[in-house]
Design a protein around this motif. Structure first.
Motif, PDB file in Angstrom:
ATOM      1  N   GLY A 102      22.428   5.476 -22.929  1.00  0.00           N
ATOM      2  CA  GLY A 102      23.005   6.435 -21.995  1.00  0.00           C
ATOM      3  C   GLY A 102      22.805   5.970 -20.572  1.00  0.00           C
ATOM      4  O   GLY A 102      22.116   4.986 -20.301  1.00  0.00           O
ATOM      5  N   LYS A 103      23.483   6.675 -19.665  1.00  0.00           N
ATOM      6  CA  LYS A 103      23.365   6.306 -18.264  1.00  0.00           C
ATOM      7  C   LYS A 103      21.957   6.583 -17.745  1.00  0.00           C
ATOM      8  O   LYS A 103      21.216   7.392 -18.296  1.00  0.00           O
ATOM      9  N   ASN A 104      21.696   5.923 -16.666  1.00  0.00           N
ATOM     10  CA  ASN A 104      20.381   6.068 -16.049  1.00  0.00           C
ATOM     11  C   ASN A 104      20.201   7.489 -15.505  1.00  0.00           C
ATOM     12  O   ASN A 104      21.053   8.005 -14.788  1.00  0.00           O
ATOM     13  N   GLY A 105      19.042   8.151 -15.886  1.00  0.00           N
ATOM     14  CA  GLY A 105      18.714   9.457 -15.338  1.00  0.00           C
ATOM     15  C   GLY A 105      19.306  10.629 -16.087  1.00  0.00           C
ATOM     16  O   GLY A 105      19.229  11.760 -15.603  1.00  0.00           O
ATOM     17  N   VAL A 106      19.933  10.406 -17.259  1.00  0.00           N
ATOM     18  CA  VAL A 106      20.533  11.532 -17.974  1.00  0.00           C
ATOM     19  C   VAL A 106      19.530  12.270 -18.856  1.00  0.00           C
ATOM     20  O   VAL A 106      19.848  13.294 -19.442  1.00  0.00           O
ATOM     21  N   GLY A 107      18.274  11.771 -19.009  1.00  0.00           N
ATOM     22  CA  GLY A 107      17.256  12.466 -19.781  1.00  0.00           C
ATOM     23  C   GLY A 107      16.905  11.813 -21.083  1.00  0.00           C
ATOM     24  O   GLY A 107      16.441  12.486 -22.010  1.00  0.00           O
ATOM     25  N   LYS A 108      17.121  10.510 -21.208  1.00  0.00           N
ATOM     26  CA  LYS A 108      16.784   9.817 -22.451  1.00  0.00           C
ATOM     27  C   LYS A 108      15.285   9.891 -22.720  1.00  0.00           C
ATOM     28  O   LYS A 108      14.850  10.114 -23.858  1.00  0.00           O
ATOM     29  N   THR A 109      14.456   9.740 -21.670  1.00  0.00           N
ATOM     30  CA  THR A 109      12.993   9.756 -21.832  1.00  0.00           C
ATOM     31  C   THR A 109      12.502  11.127 -22.274  1.00  0.00           C
ATOM     32  O   THR A 109      11.656  11.258 -23.172  1.00  0.00           O
ATOM     33  N   SER A 110      13.002  12.166 -21.626  1.00  0.00           N
ATOM     34  CA  SER A 110      12.608  13.527 -22.002  1.00  0.00           C
ATOM     35  C   SER A 110      12.972  13.828 -23.444  1.00  0.00           C
ATOM     36  O   SER A 110      12.185  14.425 -24.192  1.00  0.00           O
ATOM     37  N   LEU A 111      14.159  13.424 -23.863  1.00  0.00           N
ATOM     38  CA  LEU A 111      14.577  13.653 -25.238  1.00  0.00           C
ATOM     39  C   LEU A 111      13.632  12.956 -26.200  1.00  0.00           C
ATOM     40  O   LEU A 111      13.212  13.510 -27.209  1.00  0.00           O
ATOM     41  N   MET A 112      13.302  11.715 -25.894  1.00  0.00           N
ATOM     42  CA  MET A 112      12.426  10.933 -26.746  1.00  0.00           C
ATOM     43  C   MET A 112      11.052  11.610 -26.903  1.00  0.00           C
ATOM     44  O   MET A 112      10.524  11.766 -28.000  1.00  0.00           O
ATOM     45  N   ASN A 113      10.475  12.023 -25.780  1.00  0.00           N
ATOM     46  CA  ASN A 113       9.146  12.629 -25.827  1.00  0.00           C
ATOM     47  C   ASN A 113       9.131  13.963 -26.567  1.00  0.00           C
ATOM     48  O   ASN A 113       8.173  14.303 -27.246  1.00  0.00           O
ATOM     49  N   ARG A 114      10.211  14.706 -26.435  1.00  0.00           N
ATOM     50  CA  ARG A 114      10.288  15.982 -27.151  1.00  0.00           C
ATOM     51  C   ARG A 114      10.429  15.748 -28.654  1.00  0.00           C
ATOM     52  O   ARG A 114       9.922  16.528 -29.460  1.00  0.00           O
ATOM     53  N   LEU A 115      11.115  14.681 -29.042  1.00  0.00           N
ATOM     54  CA  LEU A 115      11.252  14.378 -30.466  1.00  0.00           C
ATOM     55  C   LEU A 115       9.907  14.068 -31.109  1.00  0.00           C
ATOM     56  O   LEU A 115       9.689  14.341 -32.286  1.00  0.00           O
ATOM     57  N   ILE A 116       9.025  13.491 -30.333  1.00  0.00           N
ATOM     58  CA  ILE A 116       7.704  13.149 -30.894  1.00  0.00           C
ATOM     59  C   ILE A 116       6.629  14.172 -30.496  1.00  0.00           C
ATOM     60  O   ILE A 116       5.445  13.902 -30.520  1.00  0.00           O
ATOM     61  N   TRP A 117       7.070  15.378 -30.091  1.00  0.00           N
ATOM     62  CA  TRP A 117       6.189  16.538 -29.836  1.00  0.00           C
ATOM     63  C   TRP A 117       5.102  16.280 -28.779  1.00  0.00           C
ATOM     64  O   TRP A 117       3.967  16.659 -28.930  1.00  0.00           O
ATOM     65  N   GLN A 118       5.515  15.642 -27.715  1.00  0.00           N
ATOM     66  CA  GLN A 118       4.585  15.488 -26.598  1.00  0.00           C
ATOM     67  C   GLN A 118       4.571  16.779 -25.755  1.00  0.00           C
ATOM     68  O   GLN A 118       5.494  17.595 -25.833  1.00  0.00           O
ATOM     69  N   LYS A 119       3.552  16.942 -24.940  1.00  0.00           N
ATOM     70  CA  LYS A 119       3.481  18.101 -24.052  1.00  0.00           C
ATOM     71  C   LYS A 119       4.565  18.007 -22.991  1.00  0.00           C
ATOM     72  O   LYS A 119       5.089  16.939 -22.720  1.00  0.00           O
ATOM     73  N   LYS A 120       4.832  19.166 -22.378  1.00  0.00           N
ATOM     74  CA  LYS A 120       5.914  19.239 -21.399  1.00  0.00           C
ATOM     75  C   LYS A 120       5.674  18.296 -20.230  1.00  0.00           C
ATOM     76  O   LYS A 120       6.582  17.657 -19.733  1.00  0.00           O
ATOM     77  N   GLU A 121       4.376  18.225 -19.798  1.00  0.00           N
ATOM     78  CA  GLU A 121       4.085  17.365 -18.647  1.00  0.00           C
ATOM     79  C   GLU A 121       4.406  15.912 -18.957  1.00  0.00           C
ATOM     80  O   GLU A 121       4.914  15.158 -18.125  1.00  0.00           O
ATOM     81  N   VAL A 122       4.091  15.514 -20.204  1.00  0.00           N
ATOM     82  CA  VAL A 122       4.384  14.124 -20.601  1.00  0.00           C
ATOM     83  C   VAL A 122       5.875  13.954 -20.831  1.00  0.00           C
ATOM     84  O   VAL A 122       6.467  12.917 -20.502  1.00  0.00           O
ATOM     85  N   ALA A 123       6.525  14.977 -21.380  1.00  0.00           N
ATOM     86  CA  ALA A 123       7.951  14.884 -21.726  1.00  0.00           C
ATOM     87  C   ALA A 123       8.830  14.706 -20.505  1.00  0.00           C
ATOM     88  O   ALA A 123       9.935  14.187 -20.592  1.00  0.00           O
ATOM     89  N   THR A 124       8.345  15.142 -19.335  1.00  0.00           N
ATOM     90  CA  THR A 124       9.171  15.043 -18.121  1.00  0.00           C
ATOM     91  C   THR A 124       8.828  13.833 -17.275  1.00  0.00           C
ATOM     92  O   THR A 124       9.314  13.697 -16.155  1.00  0.00           O
TER      93      THR A 124
END
Length: 536
Positions: free
Chosen positions: A488-510
């Motif tokens: 996906g394009k840069n900055g669309v939220g790929k990292t946040s999606l990834m962290n949420r899939l692996i049940w990380q905390k919100k602070e880490v997910a963002t």
């Protein structure tokens, strides 16, 4: 008195004289059995001292007059004259002399002085002195209050004795008497009265009270009261420890000023003073001494020490010792953490008992407590926190963490983090095998520093062995190694999606760390259905 008069011619008059002064008195005459002889008689009634003197009789006929020989009228007993009837003293300790003028027709045989009608025996008393047994002078040496009184002089001759008018020896300044020289207070907040009896020959002008040497100001002061400016009574309201002390009364009259004896206002119960209210321990195992200064008007009967309101039994405990049963000193041997606390001393006398202020025994250095001494790592790459609770009498100035005895510098490392330089919590990020080891915390305050017990950070090898054994036996799902790529394009939220899939905390997910190369270690993927689930 009589005068025999002989005259050949008829008498014309008869006149009596006292000195050169005619005596106006009725005269009587008696005819003699002889011719031309007459006896003139002068009778004196209510004889007084003023009648003493020389008398003559003068007779007149037609030829002229004649005067008789002198007739002397004298007082047979001694005649005493006191010129100074009052002697005023300005201060005690001086010497005075009493005197009386003596006139006597016959020899003086004895002079006796009296004080308040009691004879003064000069030979056995150093206070009094006379020149000799017939002396008209009495000397009083080192005169004191007991010498105040009324003195008289009795003079004897062969015909009898005479007593003088009284000579008053008095103290010109006010005389002050304190009957109750000590007033005992059993409870603060009471109201007491101080009284001073005043005797003065002259009018009292002013009465002033003092505490120690400081003037007691009664005007506009609720603490003190007097009836008026001349009152010998001082009232002290709501009496407190600060009112304990020595009071005196000062009285003025026209002749001067007098200060009374002191009146002691004391606390009947023991008065306890704790000079050292906090004792700081720098090292356990030492010996300390608690002391309480005691002032008591009566004998001390018992001293009892308390720790945290519980009585200390010194006789059956090697931990504590006293010098004796009445000693206000307590020795604590081999002091340990359990001895930290609040101590008080209770002192008894015959009037009651008093409890001292608190004496606080504290550990001056920081006290550290590690609740979790071993932390097991389940998976590398996680973050853990090491905590050490701190109790300190003084402000903590620095907290320093160590790994295997080497200091950890949090400011220059992303691996470690603390909220500030005094934080008792150390965070270790992205923990790896190299972070396994022994950690400790060193805490500083103004008195020094303390090391915590070690905290062991270990990897949970037994759990991993257990899982592998289950896999080997086919009792557990197989492990797959997957790599997920998000496009996906840069900055669309790929990292946040990834962290949420692996049940990380919100602070880490963002966080904005790139997803490129993230190992999925905390989730399960069902290869049949494609469903993801959390892995504990």
């Amino acid at each position: 008195m009589s005068c025999e008069i002989k005259s050949k011619s008829k008498l014309q008059s008869v006149q009596w004289y006292k000195g050169n002064v005619p005596v106006n008195a009725a005269l009587s005459e008696k005819d003699s059995e002889f011719d031309n002889t007459i006896q003139s008689i002068l009778t004196m009634n209510d004889f007084k001292e003023s009648d003493i003197g020389v008398y003559t009789c003068e007779a007149h006929n037609e030829v002229g007059s004649s005067t008789s020989d002198s007739i002397q009228v004298v007082y047979a007993l001694p005649v005493l004259t006191v010129k100074t009837k009052k002697i005023e003293l300005q201060k005690y300790g001086t010497s005075i002399e009493l005197s009386c003028q003596i006139t006597s027709e016959s020899t003086i045989s004895l002079v006796q002085w009296y004080k308040n009608e009691q004879p003064i025996y000069k030979r056995t008393n150093k206070t009094y002195a006379t020149r000799d047994i017939t002396s008209q002078y009495l000397t009083i040496k080192d005169i004191q209050e007991s010498d105040i009184g009324e003195y008289t002089c009795e003079v004897h001759n062969i015909n009898g004795s005479t007593r003088t008018e009284p000579i008053q020896v008095m103290y010109a300044l006010p005389v002050l008497t304190v009957e109750n020289k000590k007033i005992e207070i059993k409870q603060y907040g009471e109201r007491i009265e101080l009284y001073c009896k005043i005797t003065s020959e002259y009018a009292i002008q002013v009465v002033q009270w003092y505490k120690e040497e400081y003037l007691v100001c009664c005007k506009n002061n609720q603490k003190y009261e007097t009836i008026n400016i001349k009152s010998p009574v001082l009232v002290i309201n709501d009496i407190q420890e600060s009112d304990i002390g020595e009071y005196s009364c000062e009285v003025d009259n026209i002749k001067g000023r007098t200060r009374s004896e002191p009146i002691q206002v004391v606390y009947a119960l023991p008065v306890l003073t704790v000079e050292t209210k906090k004792i700081e321990i720098l090292r356990y195992g030492t010996r300390i001494e608690l002391s309480c200064k005691t002032i008591s008007e009566s004998s001390i009967t018992l001293v009892q020490w308390y720790k945290d309101e519980q009585p200390i039994h010194c006789g059956t405990n090697e931990k504590y010792s006293e010098r004796d049963i009445k000693s206000p000193e307590l020795v604590i041997n081999d002091i340990q953490e359990s001895d930290i606390g609040i101590y008080t001393c209770e002192v008894h006398n015959v009037k009651g008992c008093t409890r001292s202020e608190h004496i606080q025994v504290v550990y001056a250095l920081p006290v550290l407590n590690v609740e979790k001494k071993k932390i097991q790592i389940q998976n590398y790459g996680t973050a853990i926190k090491l905590a050490c609770s701190i109790t300190s009498e003084y402000t903590v100035s620095l907290v320093q963490w160590y790994r295997e005895g080497l200091p950890i510098y949090c400011r220059t490392s992303e691996k470690y983090a603390t909220s500030d330089s005094r934080s008792p919590i150390l965070t270790i990020n992205d923990i790896q095998e190299s972070d396994i080891g022994e950690y400790s915390c060193e805490v500083y305050n103004v008195k020094g520093c303390t090391w915590s017990e070690p905290i062991q950070v270990v990897y949970d090898c037994e759990r991993q062995k257990f899982i592998h054994e289950l896999v080997r036996q086919g009792e557990c799902g197989k492990h797959y190694f997957a790599r997920v790529v998000f496009i996906g394009k840069n900055g669309v939220g790929k990292t946040s999606l990834m962290n949420r899939l692996i049940w990380q905390k919100k602070e880490v997910a963002t966080c904005t760390k790139s997803t490129d190369g993230i190992e999925i270690e905390k989730c399960n993927i069902n290869v049949s259905t494609g469903k993801w689930s959390r892995s504990d």
